[in-house]
Motif scaffolding. Structure first.
Motif, PDB file in Angstrom:
ATOM      1  N   ARG A 116     -11.519  -4.973   1.372  1.00  0.00           N
ATOM      2  CA  ARG A 116     -12.321  -4.343   0.314  1.00  0.00           C
ATOM      3  C   ARG A 116     -11.703  -3.021  -0.128  1.00  0.00           C
ATOM      4  O   ARG A 116     -11.736  -2.669  -1.313  1.00  0.00           O
ATOM      5  N   LYS A 117     -11.149  -2.289   0.818  1.00  0.00           N
ATOM      6  CA  LYS A 117     -10.484  -1.025   0.476  1.00  0.00           C
ATOM      7  C   LYS A 117      -9.279  -1.277  -0.415  1.00  0.00           C
ATOM      8  O   LYS A 117      -9.073  -0.586  -1.420  1.00  0.00           O
ATOM      9  N   ARG A 118      -8.483  -2.287  -0.080  1.00  0.00           N
ATOM     10  CA  ARG A 118      -7.293  -2.595  -0.871  1.00  0.00           C
ATOM     11  C   ARG A 118      -7.668  -3.146  -2.256  1.00  0.00           C
ATOM     12  O   ARG A 118      -6.983  -2.885  -3.242  1.00  0.00           O
ATOM     13  N   LEU A 119      -8.757  -3.891  -2.325  1.00  0.00           N
ATOM     14  CA  LEU A 119      -9.241  -4.335  -3.627  1.00  0.00           C
ATOM     15  C   LEU A 119      -9.569  -3.129  -4.511  1.00  0.00           C
ATOM     16  O   LEU A 119      -9.274  -3.120  -5.709  1.00  0.00           O
ATOM     17  N   GLY A 120     -10.186  -2.113  -3.888  1.00  0.00           N
ATOM     18  CA  GLY A 120     -10.499  -0.902  -4.624  1.00  0.00           C
ATOM     19  C   GLY A 120      -9.263  -0.177  -5.119  1.00  0.00           C
ATOM     20  O   GLY A 120      -9.235   0.362  -6.223  1.00  0.00           O
TER      21      GLY A 120
END
Length: 289
Positions: free
Chosen positions: A26-30
């Motif tokens: 989710r962090k990398r998607l952000g």
């Protein structure tokens, strides 16, 4: 790749809920989607394809991490929130680069999720998730017996952020010092310093407090501590799910009400027609056995 390990092409991604994706993914998607981009599609295009309205998307612009927020809200309100659907949306908005970069991480998260589903549950209705195992939880409040006696108990844990403390102070005056005589757990007031915040908070919410009052505001929505407390209370083990959460709104908000609490009846102080019985109504809810 070993024979026991499946990849994205063989996994039924549409049957795997979005909750399977961990913090790292989710962090990398952000990192990919949060920056506003005039060339490639960003989080706004993804949110639109998820079914969010124009007004909702405009409000998400104030979030520090809008991608994380739309994933959480989509996950809580839509039965279509699966890993497969997310990948399809990324493909529809021409962000195949994101899928390719995160392919291995997504595969690993989905594989671990499926493996966890095969494991037998470790909790039963008679068991809670917060049985004290260390001495740290024996003396955590001002009234606790350091020798291991009966722990201090409360009628309600108050979840709030610092900017809302004036209203919490009014809540203390109305519910503790008048005819109600309720006992509220205010972290900064009741908890002794020096202990792990997350450990003590979970102990208080599950084992020490009958209810939990959540003071909702725009600042609450940006508070990591409030986010943890609310989600922990909502995810308690089967034996503690009777704990009632009471959302309270005391001032107008610019941001949308948290979708994770939309199924709960709200105690609204902002409506003049209900203010006269606001405190009595809240006190009654907290006094129930």
């Amino acid at each position: 790749m070993s024979t026991g390990k499946r990849n994205l092409s063989t996994l039924d991604m549409r049957s795997i809920p979005l909750i399977a994706l961990n913090f790292n993914v989710r962090k990398r998607l952000g990192l990919f989607l949060n920056p506003r981009n005039t060339v490639a599609s960003d989080w706004m295009s993804v949110a639109e394809n998820m079914g969010f309205s124009y007004l909702e998307i405009k409000n998400y612009e104030d979030c520090q991490n809008p991608t994380r927020k739309i994933l959480e809200d989509w996950q809580s309100r839509s039965s279509e929130a699966t890993v497969g659907k997310l990948l399809s949306i990324l493909d529809d908005v021409q962000r195949k680069d994101v899928v390719e970069d995160l392919r291995n991480l997504i595969e690993e998260d989905c594989r671990l999720y499926l493996e966890r589903q095969k494991e037998p549950p470790i909790q039963v209705p008679e068991v809670t998730s917060c049985i004290p195992r260390t001495s740290e939880r024996h003396a955590i409040t001002l009234e606790d017996d350091p020798e291991g006696g009966k722990p201090e108990l409360f009628d309600a844990f108050i979840c709030y952020c610092q900017s809302d403390f004036d209203f919490v102070r009014e809540m203390i005056q109305q519910l503790e010092q008048k005819d109600c005589r309720l006992k509220l757990c205010i972290f900064e007031r009741n908890v002794l310093p020096g202990s792990c915040v997350w450990t003590i908070t979970s102990e208080l919410i599950e084992m020490r407090c009958k209810r939990m009052v959540v003071v909702i505001s725009d600042e609450y929505l940006d508070s990591d501590a409030c986010d943890f407390q609310t989600k922990f209370a909502l995810s308690l083990s089967p034996g503690a799910r009777s704990k009632r959460l009471i959302p309270v709104i005391y001032k107008s908000m610019k941001k949308p009400f948290p979708s994770i609490l939309r199924f709960l009846t709200v105690c609204d102080y902002t409506r003049p027609c209900t203010q006269s019985w606001f405190w009595a109504r809240l006190a009654k809810a907290l006094s129930l056995p």
